[in-house]
Design a protein around this motif. Structure first.
Motif, short mmCIF file in Angstrom:
data_model
loop_
_atom_site.label_atom_id
_atom_site.label_comp_id
_atom_site.label_asym_id
_atom_site.label_seq_id
_atom_site.Cartn_x
_atom_site.Cartn_y
_atom_site.Cartn_z
N TYR A 19 7.04 22.91 33.56
CA TYR A 19 8.39 23.34 33.92
C TYR A 19 8.89 22.35 34.94
CZ TYR A 19 7.33 27.65 31.53
OH TYR A 19 7.00 28.56 30.57
N LYS A 20 10.15 21.92 34.79
CA LYS A 20 10.70 20.94 35.71
C LYS A 20 12.18 21.18 35.91
CE LYS A 20 12.08 17.19 32.67
NZ LYS A 20 13.43 17.14 33.21
N PRO A 21 12.74 20.62 36.99
CA PRO A 21 14.19 20.74 37.20
C PRO A 21 14.97 20.03 36.09
CG PRO A 21 13.07 19.99 39.19
CD PRO A 21 12.07 19.96 38.09
N ASN A 22 16.10 20.60 35.70
CA ASN A 22 16.96 19.97 34.70
C ASN A 22 17.55 18.67 35.24
OD1 ASN A 22 16.69 21.93 32.71
ND2 ASN A 22 18.40 23.13 33.49
N GLU A 30 7.72 14.57 41.62
CA GLU A 30 6.36 14.82 42.08
C GLU A 30 5.83 15.98 41.23
OE1 GLU A 30 4.11 16.15 46.16
OE2 GLU A 30 6.06 15.18 46.31
N GLN A 31 4.54 15.96 40.92
CA GLN A 31 3.97 16.99 40.06
C GLN A 31 3.00 17.88 40.82
OE1 GLN A 31 2.23 15.15 36.61
NE2 GLN A 31 4.15 14.21 35.98
N ALA A 78 5.78 28.32 44.50
CA ALA A 78 6.85 28.32 45.50
C ALA A 78 7.22 26.90 45.91
CB ALA A 78 6.42 29.12 46.73
N SER A 79 6.25 26.04 46.14
CA SER A 79 6.57 24.67 46.55
C SER A 79 7.26 23.92 45.42
CB SER A 79 5.33 23.92 47.03
OG SER A 79 4.46 23.62 45.98
N SER A 80 6.88 24.21 44.19
CA SER A 80 7.54 23.59 43.04
C SER A 80 9.00 24.00 42.96
CB SER A 80 6.80 23.98 41.76
OG SER A 80 7.43 23.43 40.64
N LEU A 81 9.29 25.28 43.14
CA LEU A 81 10.66 25.77 43.08
C LEU A 81 11.50 25.30 44.27
CD1 LEU A 81 10.01 29.44 41.91
CD2 LEU A 81 10.96 27.57 40.55
#
Length: 105
Positions: A19-22, A30-31, A78-81
């Protein structure tokens, strides 16, 4: 020498591998890697609303280990979002146990 890692029961599989930002390519992001056991902990605790003890029993691990896994998983999501990172759902090293997951064991 550390204790060997105990195999965890994993029944849930992610619908997608990441899942990634559009609007941003993967090369620019960063992954954050979410392990299969972390995905399963999120599924059991947050989606199925199981208590930590019940979820730990399903994964065949201690409640304390489950607590450590779910805390790590929640931090990664949470850090991903919040920071706009790609969330990679890693699916190696763990086996999906059909018999156990379908209730035949």
């Amino acid at each position: 020498m550390p204790r060997p890692k105990k195999q965890r029961r994993i029944c849930g599989r992610p619908a997608f591998s990441c899942y990634k930002p559009n609007g941003v390519t993967m090369r620019e992001l960063e992954q954050v890697r979410l392990l299969p056991e972390e995905f399963e902990a999120l599924r059991l605790a947050d989606m199925l609303s199981l208590s930590q003890q019940d979820a730990a029993d399903k994964m065949e691990i201690s409640r304390q280990t489950f607590g450590n896994i779910i805390a790590s998983a929640r931090f990664k999501v949470a850090s991903s979002l919040v920071e706009g990172k790609a969330l990679i759902l890693k699916e190696d090293e763990q086996e999906f146990d059909n018999g156990y997951c379908n209730g035949s064991k």
